[in-house]
Scaffold this motif. Structure first.
Motif, PDB file in Angstrom:
ATOM      1  N   THR A   1      -5.377   1.205   9.300  1.00  0.00           N
ATOM      2  CA  THR A   1      -6.474   0.277   8.920  1.00  0.00           C
ATOM      3  C   THR A   1      -6.090  -0.993   8.779  1.00  0.00           C
ATOM      4  O   THR A   1      -6.960  -2.240   9.267  1.00  0.00           O
ATOM      5  CB  THR A   1      -7.213   0.861   7.418  1.00  0.00           C
ATOM      6  OG1 THR A   1      -7.398   2.162   7.667  1.00  0.00           O
ATOM      7  CG2 THR A   1      -8.090   0.093   6.885  1.00  0.00           C
ATOM      8  N   GLU A   2      -5.001  -1.398   8.195  1.00  0.00           N
ATOM      9  CA  GLU A   2      -4.466  -2.936   8.084  1.00  0.00           C
ATOM     10  C   GLU A   2      -4.304  -3.591   9.293  1.00  0.00           C
ATOM     11  O   GLU A   2      -4.740  -4.631   9.650  1.00  0.00           O
ATOM     12  CB  GLU A   2      -3.052  -2.813   7.332  1.00  0.00           C
ATOM     13  CG  GLU A   2      -3.100  -2.394   5.748  1.00  0.00           C
ATOM     14  CD  GLU A   2      -2.034  -2.270   4.968  1.00  0.00           C
ATOM     15  OE1 GLU A   2      -1.815  -2.163   3.752  1.00  0.00           O
ATOM     16  OE2 GLU A   2      -0.858  -2.424   5.661  1.00  0.00           O
TER      17      GLU A   2
ATOM     18  N   PRO B   1      -7.134  -6.629  10.492  1.00  0.00           N
ATOM     19  CA  PRO B   1      -6.166  -7.649  10.161  1.00  0.00           C
ATOM     20  C   PRO B   1      -6.814  -8.730   9.210  1.00  0.00           C
ATOM     21  O   PRO B   1      -7.777  -9.194   9.318  1.00  0.00           O
ATOM     22  CB  PRO B   1      -5.485  -8.340  11.382  1.00  0.00           C
ATOM     23  CG  PRO B   1      -6.658  -8.033  12.245  1.00  0.00           C
ATOM     24  CD  PRO B   1      -7.505  -6.860  12.035  1.00  0.00           C
ATOM     25  N   LEU B   2      -5.942  -9.152   8.251  1.00  0.00           N
ATOM     26  CA  LEU B   2      -6.133 -10.167   7.308  1.00  0.00           C
ATOM     27  C   LEU B   2      -6.543 -11.497   7.802  1.00  0.00           C
ATOM     28  O   LEU B   2      -7.397 -12.328   7.471  1.00  0.00           O
ATOM     29  CB  LEU B   2      -5.067 -10.493   6.046  1.00  0.00           C
ATOM     30  CG  LEU B   2      -4.916  -9.454   5.173  1.00  0.00           C
ATOM     31  CD1 LEU B   2      -3.661  -9.672   4.378  1.00  0.00           C
ATOM     32  CD2 LEU B   2      -6.222  -9.361   4.045  1.00  0.00           C
TER      33      LEU B   2
ATOM     34  N   LEU C   1      -6.062   1.880  -0.187  1.00  0.00           N
ATOM     35  CA  LEU C   1      -6.848   0.810   0.465  1.00  0.00           C
ATOM     36  C   LEU C   1      -7.782  -0.018  -0.400  1.00  0.00           C
ATOM     37  O   LEU C   1      -7.929  -1.070  -0.635  1.00  0.00           O
ATOM     38  CB  LEU C   1      -7.568   1.482   1.482  1.00  0.00           C
ATOM     39  CG  LEU C   1      -6.868   1.988   2.826  1.00  0.00           C
ATOM     40  CD1 LEU C   1      -7.736   2.845   3.636  1.00  0.00           C
ATOM     41  CD2 LEU C   1      -6.400   0.349   3.610  1.00  0.00           C
TER      42      LEU C   1
ATOM     43  N   SER D   1      -5.402  -5.794   1.343  1.00  0.00           N
ATOM     44  CA  SER D   1      -4.545  -5.570   2.475  1.00  0.00           C
ATOM     45  C   SER D   1      -5.573  -5.403   3.857  1.00  0.00           C
ATOM     46  O   SER D   1      -5.025  -4.966   4.941  1.00  0.00           O
ATOM     47  CB  SER D   1      -3.344  -4.958   2.497  1.00  0.00           C
ATOM     48  OG  SER D   1      -3.999  -3.287   2.266  1.00  0.00           O
ATOM     49  N   PHE D   2      -6.740  -5.866   3.781  1.00  0.00           N
ATOM     50  CA  PHE D   2      -7.408  -5.754   5.036  1.00  0.00           C
ATOM     51  C   PHE D   2      -8.665  -6.691   4.934  1.00  0.00           C
ATOM     52  O   PHE D   2      -9.110  -7.054   3.953  1.00  0.00           O
ATOM     53  CB  PHE D   2      -7.752  -4.335   5.449  1.00  0.00           C
ATOM     54  CG  PHE D   2      -8.939  -3.548   4.807  1.00  0.00           C
ATOM     55  CD1 PHE D   2      -8.242  -2.711   3.392  1.00  0.00           C
ATOM     56  CD2 PHE D   2      -9.971  -3.622   4.776  1.00  0.00           C
ATOM     57  CE1 PHE D   2      -9.105  -2.151   2.647  1.00  0.00           C
ATOM     58  CE2 PHE D   2     -11.052  -3.044   3.821  1.00  0.00           C
ATOM     59  CZ  PHE D   2     -10.706  -2.448   2.819  1.00  0.00           C
TER      60      PHE D   2
ATOM     61  N   SER E   1       0.857  -1.237   0.030  1.00  0.00           N
ATOM     62  CA  SER E   1      -0.147   0.049  -0.024  1.00  0.00           C
ATOM     63  C   SER E   1       0.633   1.250  -0.010  1.00  0.00           C
ATOM     64  O   SER E   1       0.442   2.331  -0.648  1.00  0.00           O
ATOM     65  CB  SER E   1      -0.934   0.123   1.136  1.00  0.00           C
ATOM     66  OG  SER E   1      -1.685  -0.999   1.223  1.00  0.00           O
TER      67      SER E   1
ATOM     68  N   LYS F   1      -1.951   2.159   7.518  1.00  0.00           N
ATOM     69  CA  LYS F   1      -1.043   1.059   8.339  1.00  0.00           C
ATOM     70  C   LYS F   1      -2.121   0.799   9.361  1.00  0.00           C
ATOM     71  O   LYS F   1      -2.474  -0.199   9.812  1.00  0.00           O
ATOM     72  CB  LYS F   1       0.128   1.642   8.905  1.00  0.00           C
ATOM     73  CG  LYS F   1       1.181   1.634   7.797  1.00  0.00           C
ATOM     74  CD  LYS F   1       1.832   0.339   7.494  1.00  0.00           C
ATOM     75  CE  LYS F   1       2.687   0.328   6.425  1.00  0.00           C
ATOM     76  NZ  LYS F   1       3.229  -1.162   6.152  1.00  0.00           N
TER      77      LYS F   1
END
Ligand SMILES: [Zn+2]
Ligand SMILES: [Zn+2]
Length: 393
Positions: free
Chosen positions: A385-386, A390-391, A118, A123-124, A4, A383
């Motif tokens: 938001t990620e 988390p994934l 995003l 990545s989220f 990102s 960062k």
């Protein structure tokens, strides 16, 4: 998976130009029509569900990825100030008397850049809600959005916002849990006396003298009624009475600004100010009419969310104190994001806009948002938001 932060670098130049475009075309509170349009068009292009016309020009943009039910809210303010710009910049305001003197042009673009990254990274896991708010400067756009039901219609588990801060090194992130920005109240006072000939003051009740006495006495409230450990400010910012030297006017009017970082102190200040004004007026044979109105509430950062956000910054930028500042001193200024934090846990943080000669204070006609912090701010939103979504959740 696309990194990102690398995505942000790709659009940095475009975002700088967009910031300049918004800067050149400032719009005051609830009139952010073109700014709102610029923001909405991009969000739609990038696949966000876009809800417009909230509190006139506000936008809520939603993007869901994965299966998690968690929701993060991030807010940017979009309004400018009624100031005649004196920066002499090539992209200075084209509208005399309107200016982005608080950097809300930068906040808007910072969040928009994050929106791009995003949407284009993978990545989220959860929902991102981007809140583009009108009218932060004194007109309580945040309160109006909440009154219109945004937090019911678009609930968030936590909300975050940031403000650039002149006087702090470029891009440095600053955090503090608990009370962080002062409450602001306005008091309108009219002293009714008895007008007359300036040469025969004994036949009148001079409201100007009453005001003078009140102004001096008010200064004893902070110094003698509030603990020296507590920040509080009482400023008489306006006094109006009479027109000529030889007439004692009937009445005089004052406007007072009251700030504090503690709600108990705030209540105490209100009581003392009202008591003192009435007593002073009575002592002179005058009467006082007081309208005490709450402007913005105390902004209180949630402890857990502040710790979480500052940890995200440390994980990203390292322990180096030059990059992340914890427990910074609270500010006497106020901020309507306080209304969001009354309804939802979260954190309001600062990003250094630069110190030294180059960076003057916000609301100064020579102020400008520092483009060098655009990617730092957007990167932090990504960062955050990620980490919040988390994934593997
Ligand atoms: Zn401002
Ligand atoms: Zn501002």
């Amino acid at each position: 998976m696309t990194d990102s932060i690398a995505l942000l670098k790709e659009i940095e130049q475009e975002m700088r130009e967009l910031r300049h475009q918004i800067h050149a075309n400032p719009e005051l509170g609830y009139q952010e029509v073109e700014t709102s349009e610029l923001v909405a068009q991009r969000l739609l292009e990038w696949g966000y569900e876009v809800n417009r016309g909230i509190a006139e020009t506000g936008i809520i943009a939603t993007l869901k990825k994965g299966t998690s039910s968690r929701v993060i809210g991030i807010r940017a303010d979009m309004d400018a100030l009624p100031i005649l710009e004196k920066t002499g910049l090539p992209y200075a305001s084209r509208i005399p008397g309107k200016m982005h003197a608080c950097g809300h042009d930068g906040h808007t673009v910072m969040l928009l850049a994050a929106a791009y990254a995003l949407a284009h990274g993978h990545s989220f896991n959860g929902t991102v809600r981007l809140i583009f708010q009108p009218a932060e400067e004194g007109l309580a756009g945040a309160r109006r959005m909440i009154q219109e039901g945004v937090l019911q219609q678009f609930p968030c588990d936590a909300v975050f916002a940031a403000h650039n801060m002149p006087g702090y090194p470029v891009g440095k992130l600053g955090f503090r849990a608990g009370p962080f920005m002062a409450s602001a109240d306005q008091v309108s006072v009219t002293i009714h006396g008895k007008g007359g000939h300036g040469a025969m003051p004994h036949l009148s009740v001079d409201p100007v003298v009453v005001c003078a006495s009140i102004i001096m006495a008010l200064q004893t409230i902070v110094s003698r009624n509030v603990s020296p450990q507590e920040m509080s400010v009482i400023t008489v910012g306006s006094i109006n009475a009479g027109k000529v030297s030889n007439v004692i006017p009937d009445s005089a009017h004052m406007l007072i600004s009251v700030r504090s970082l503690n709600n108990a102190v705030r209540d105490h200040l209100e009581q003392q100010i009202c008591k003192l004004i009435h007593a002073q007026a009575e002592a002179f044979g005058a009467t006082a009419e007081i309208q005490y109105s709450a402007d913005y509430p105390l902004l209180v950062n949630d402890h857990e969310m502040t710790k979480f956000a500052s940890q995200v910054a440390v994980d990203w930028l390292g322990e180096d104190e030059d990059e992340v500042m914890n427990d910074i001193v609270p500010f006497n200024g106020s901020e309507d994001f306080a209304y969001f934090l009354q309804k939802c846990p979260g954190c309001y943080l600062i990003i250094g806009n630069g110190d030294g000669e180059k960076s003057c204070m916000a609301h100064d006609p020579r102020y400008d948002f520092n483009d060098d912090i655009l990617i730092r701010g957007a990167g932090f939103w990504v960062k955050l938001t990620e980490a919040f979504l988390p994934l593997n959740a």
